[in-house]
Motif scaffolding. Structure first.
Motif, PDB file in Angstrom:
ATOM      1  N   TRP A   1      17.503  19.759   7.640  1.00  0.00           N
ATOM      2  CA  TRP A   1      16.283  20.540   7.553  1.00  0.00           C
ATOM      3  C   TRP A   1      15.062  19.624   7.563  1.00  0.00           C
ATOM      4  CZ3 TRP A   1      17.281  24.567   3.056  1.00  0.00           C
ATOM      5  CH2 TRP A   1      18.407  25.332   3.376  1.00  0.00           C
ATOM      6  N   GLU A   2      13.923  20.209   7.874  1.00  0.00           N
ATOM      7  CA  GLU A   2      12.663  19.487   7.775  1.00  0.00           C
ATOM      8  C   GLU A   2      11.978  19.868   6.472  1.00  0.00           C
ATOM      9  OE1 GLU A   2       8.347  18.977  10.077  1.00  0.00           O
ATOM     10  OE2 GLU A   2       9.934  20.218  10.964  1.00  0.00           O
ATOM     11  N   ALA A   3      11.472  18.864   5.763  1.00  0.00           N
ATOM     12  CA  ALA A   3      10.727  19.131   4.531  1.00  0.00           C
ATOM     13  C   ALA A   3       9.259  19.350   4.874  1.00  0.00           C
ATOM     14  CB  ALA A   3      10.868  17.953   3.572  1.00  0.00           C
ATOM     15  N   PHE A   4       8.725  20.500   4.511  1.00  0.00           N
ATOM     16  CA  PHE A   4       7.302  20.767   4.721  1.00  0.00           C
ATOM     17  C   PHE A   4       6.569  20.311   3.463  1.00  0.00           C
ATOM     18  CE2 PHE A   4       9.511  23.804   7.493  1.00  0.00           C
ATOM     19  CZ  PHE A   4       8.935  23.446   8.716  1.00  0.00           C
ATOM     20  N   ILE A   5       6.261  19.032   3.445  1.00  0.00           N
ATOM     21  CA  ILE A   5       5.765  18.385   2.235  1.00  0.00           C
ATOM     22  C   ILE A   5       4.445  17.677   2.546  1.00  0.00           C
ATOM     23  CG2 ILE A   5       7.270  16.393   2.693  1.00  0.00           C
ATOM     24  CD1 ILE A   5       7.501  15.933  -0.279  1.00  0.00           C
ATOM     25  N   TYR A   6       3.476  17.844   1.657  1.00  0.00           N
ATOM     26  CA  TYR A   6       2.123  17.328   1.863  1.00  0.00           C
ATOM     27  C   TYR A   6       1.608  16.764   0.541  1.00  0.00           C
ATOM     28  CZ  TYR A   6       2.766  20.889   5.499  1.00  0.00           C
ATOM     29  OH  TYR A   6       3.285  21.671   6.511  1.00  0.00           O
TER      30      TYR A   6
ATOM     31  N   ILE B   1      11.381   3.253   9.545  1.00  0.00           N
ATOM     32  CA  ILE B   1      11.160   2.420   8.360  1.00  0.00           C
ATOM     33  C   ILE B   1      10.142   3.072   7.437  1.00  0.00           C
ATOM     34  CG2 ILE B   1      10.493   0.132   7.528  1.00  0.00           C
ATOM     35  CD1 ILE B   1      13.023   0.147   9.260  1.00  0.00           C
ATOM     36  N   VAL B   2       9.071   3.634   8.013  1.00  0.00           N
ATOM     37  CA  VAL B   2       8.022   4.267   7.221  1.00  0.00           C
ATOM     38  C   VAL B   2       7.830   5.716   7.669  1.00  0.00           C
ATOM     39  CG1 VAL B   2       6.826   2.058   6.946  1.00  0.00           C
ATOM     40  CG2 VAL B   2       6.070   3.644   8.742  1.00  0.00           C
ATOM     41  N   PHE B   3       7.184   6.488   6.806  1.00  0.00           N
ATOM     42  CA  PHE B   3       6.792   7.854   7.169  1.00  0.00           C
ATOM     43  C   PHE B   3       5.493   8.172   6.430  1.00  0.00           C
ATOM     44  CE2 PHE B   3       9.263   8.296   3.326  1.00  0.00           C
ATOM     45  CZ  PHE B   3       8.723   9.364   2.635  1.00  0.00           C
ATOM     46  N   TYR B   4       4.896   9.301   6.775  1.00  0.00           N
ATOM     47  CA  TYR B   4       3.609   9.674   6.196  1.00  0.00           C
ATOM     48  C   TYR B   4       3.688  11.042   5.528  1.00  0.00           C
ATOM     49  CZ  TYR B   4       1.920   6.069   9.420  1.00  0.00           C
ATOM     50  OH  TYR B   4       1.733   4.895  10.096  1.00  0.00           O
ATOM     51  N   LEU B   5       2.894  11.199   4.467  1.00  0.00           N
ATOM     52  CA  LEU B   5       2.572  12.530   3.970  1.00  0.00           C
ATOM     53  C   LEU B   5       1.155  12.830   4.414  1.00  0.00           C
ATOM     54  CD1 LEU B   5       3.686  13.284   0.292  1.00  0.00           C
ATOM     55  CD2 LEU B   5       4.836  13.773   2.449  1.00  0.00           C
ATOM     56  N   HIS B   6       0.990  13.948   5.092  1.00  0.00           N
ATOM     57  CA  HIS B   6      -0.343  14.329   5.542  1.00  0.00           C
ATOM     58  C   HIS B   6      -0.986  15.241   4.506  1.00  0.00           C
ATOM     59  CE1 HIS B   6      -0.071  12.496   9.518  1.00  0.00           C
ATOM     60  NE2 HIS B   6       1.208  12.806   9.454  1.00  0.00           N
ATOM     61  N   PRO B   7      -2.308  15.209   4.418  1.00  0.00           N
ATOM     62  CA  PRO B   7      -2.982  16.068   3.438  1.00  0.00           C
ATOM     63  C   PRO B   7      -2.846  17.539   3.814  1.00  0.00           C
ATOM     64  CG  PRO B   7      -4.588  14.980   4.849  1.00  0.00           C
ATOM     65  CD  PRO B   7      -3.259  14.384   5.177  1.00  0.00           C
TER      66      PRO B   7
ATOM     67  N   PRO C   1      -3.607  10.255   6.030  1.00  0.00           N
ATOM     68  CA  PRO C   1      -2.260  10.416   5.470  1.00  0.00           C
ATOM     69  C   PRO C   1      -1.965   9.343   4.429  1.00  0.00           C
ATOM     70  CG  PRO C   1      -2.131   9.324   7.588  1.00  0.00           C
ATOM     71  CD  PRO C   1      -3.577   9.676   7.388  1.00  0.00           C
ATOM     72  N   LYS C   2      -0.914   9.542   3.657  1.00  0.00           N
ATOM     73  CA  LYS C   2      -0.429   8.519   2.713  1.00  0.00           C
ATOM     74  C   LYS C   2       0.833   7.891   3.290  1.00  0.00           C
ATOM     75  CE  LYS C   2      -0.778   9.461  -1.771  1.00  0.00           C
ATOM     76  NZ  LYS C   2      -0.729  10.203  -3.063  1.00  0.00           N
TER      77      LYS C   2
ATOM     78  N   LEU D   1       0.812  -1.220   0.000  1.00  0.00           N
ATOM     79  CA  LEU D   1       0.000   0.000   0.000  1.00  0.00           C
ATOM     80  C   LEU D   1       0.846   1.271   0.000  1.00  0.00           C
ATOM     81  CD1 LEU D   1      -2.872  -0.941   2.492  1.00  0.00           C
ATOM     82  CD2 LEU D   1      -2.975  -0.814   0.002  1.00  0.00           C
ATOM     83  N   CYS D   2       2.151   1.150  -0.288  1.00  0.00           N
ATOM     84  CA  CYS D   2       2.992   2.350  -0.287  1.00  0.00           C
ATOM     85  C   CYS D   2       2.488   3.326  -1.346  1.00  0.00           C
ATOM     86  CB  CYS D   2       4.455   1.984  -0.536  1.00  0.00           C
ATOM     87  SG  CYS D   2       4.845   1.521  -2.242  1.00  0.00           S
ATOM     88  N   GLY D   3       2.556   4.611  -1.018  1.00  0.00           N
ATOM     89  CA  GLY D   3       2.091   5.639  -1.931  1.00  0.00           C
ATOM     90  C   GLY D   3       0.588   5.794  -1.966  1.00  0.00           C
ATOM     91  N   GLN D   4      -0.124   5.079  -1.096  1.00  0.00           N
ATOM     92  CA  GLN D   4      -1.589   5.154  -1.065  1.00  0.00           C
ATOM     93  C   GLN D   4      -2.063   5.680   0.287  1.00  0.00           C
ATOM     94  OE1 GLN D   4      -3.624   1.639  -2.618  1.00  0.00           O
ATOM     95  NE2 GLN D   4      -1.673   0.892  -3.415  1.00  0.00           N
TER      96      GLN D   4
END
Length: 409
Positions: free
Chosen positions: A328-333, A260-266, A279-280, A227-230
């Protein structure tokens, strides 16, 4: 085995001149200890190395942390420090009394567990850095800087890279970023990842959550990789692994804690209505995803059902690593509304939102950029957009929408 220089070396040495303590976190086997031992050997100041994987040292650190620091005097490199959070209070005392830059180098493999102890004891005194599996910039010797959609910076970035075609790109994805494979220490892709799961991930999960069924855990992490990327769906993962949703949520939390994993939040604000909230899910290492989802080689991966999802995972993880390696922290959504309009990446930087689409095509169409208009109502100004794809060169649809080769990230 040749040492591979890491992008974070310059960042670490720069911050070492300013902070009395630096903590480098990240999953096991990504090269934290190797890099710091290399840097320590070049210091010529006699920095001592001690690992809390050594049970004798660990016992002393937990039971008598004051004595531990009397024996192992700064400057010191303490490996796997998460095993003795009792040290943090005494490191704080030493830092407050001496305020010498670079006294403590610390590593840990359990990111969020460590954060609790640090927030209590070392807030404002320690610099936190995170190391992931190797980025393509590190592997192929290119300069590393945070990825931004600035034409001048992108042009310079592309000049430092060697163009590759789509099969070669999927070979990179399939190969992953574990230093043991990249350096040539080991050549058997499957053996390395099998050992990595059973020796490290499985063991650490048991340490954090108590007794688990290793076979069910393998089913669980395989379902997560599929389910990666979903968008995250606990029920789908739980059903595939034969566990309940609470367990699936807890185990994913542990994988996040272990790096191991991380999330992109909307992305959301008050001006953008009807947004989804889930999140994805992404993995830091696509080689691990390819192993878990049982693709036999890069060609079958490139032509298989997961080719688009794993390409997206690769792109997102590469962008995140480009920021991590600079401290740095990436501010990515991502953006998705209930009308199913979706933008793969929204990067927030300097008061602007930069929208990006990821596509497995060498000849993207301009209509892919139409969806970028949905963020015009956001409170932040829309910046340059881009389609990140398998093209062979940097180009543009127009002045506001670039075409960026994924090998240039």
């Amino acid at each position: 085995m040749n040492y591979i220089h890491r992008a974070m070396e310059a960042t670490f040495l720069r911050l070492n001149k300013e902070f009395p303590a630096l903590l480098l976190t990240g999953p096991r086997q990504v090269g934290k200890t190797t890099m710091l031992q290399k840097l320590a050997s070049e210091e010529n100041i006699g920095r001592e190395y001690v690992t809390l994987d050594d049970l004798t040292e660990r016992q002393m650190a937990k039971n008598d942390p004051k004595l531990f620091l009397q024996i192992h005097k700064p400057p010191v490199f303490i490996d796997e420090v998460q095993y003795a959070p009792e040290l943090f209070t005494y490191i704080k005392i030493h830092v407050d009394q001496n305020r010498r830059a670079g006294d403590f180098w610390l590593t840990g493999s359990q990111v969020f567990k460590l954060m609790e102890g640090i927030q209590e004891s070392l807030a404002g005194r320690v610099c936190l850095l995170h190391m992931s599996p190797m980025s393509q910039a590190e592997i192929y010797g290119a300069a590393t800087a945070p990825f931004v959609l600035d034409l001048e910076q992108l042009s310079q970035r592309i000049k430092e890279r060697t163009p590759i075609d789509t099969p070669a790109l999927y070979e990179r994805i399939f190969r992953g970023g574990m230093p043991a494979l990249i350096s040539g220490q080991y050549s058997d892709h499957r053996a390395v990842y099998s050992s990595y799961i059973s020796t490290y991930i499985d063991r650490d999960v048991k340490e954090l959550s108590g007794t688990i069924d290793s076979l069910r855990f393998m089913d669980f992490i395989t379902a997560a990789a599929a389910l990666c990327g979903q968008m995250l769906n606990y029920k789908t993962i739980a059903d595939a692994a034969g566990i309940d949703q609470i367990t699936a949520k807890n185990w994913l939390g542990i994988l996040e804690r272990l790096g191991i994993v991380f999330y992109l939040h909307p992305y959301s604000n008050n001006m953008l209505k009807r947004m989804v909230t889930k999140p994805k899910l992404y993995f830091y290492d696509c080689g691990l995803v390819a192993y878990l989802t049982k693709w036999s080689n890069s060609d079958t991966l490139m032509n298989g059902a997961m080719s688009g999802a794993i390409l997206e995972n690769f792109v997102v993880s590469e962008i995140v690593k480009s920021y991590q390696n600079c401290g740095w922290e990436a501010f990515i959504y991502y953006y998705r509304d209930k009308d199913t309009k979706e933008i793969d990446i929204l990067l927030e930087d300097s008061g602007k939102l930069y929208p990006m689409e990821i596509k497995k095509t060498a000849t993207p169409q301009k209509q892919l950029t139409r969806v970028f208009g949905v963020i015009d109502k956001a409170t932040l100004e829309r910046g340059t957009g881009a389609v990140l794809c398998t093209t062979d060169r940097l180009s543009a649809f127009d002045s506001q929408n670039l075409i960026v080769p994924i090998w240039g990230i």
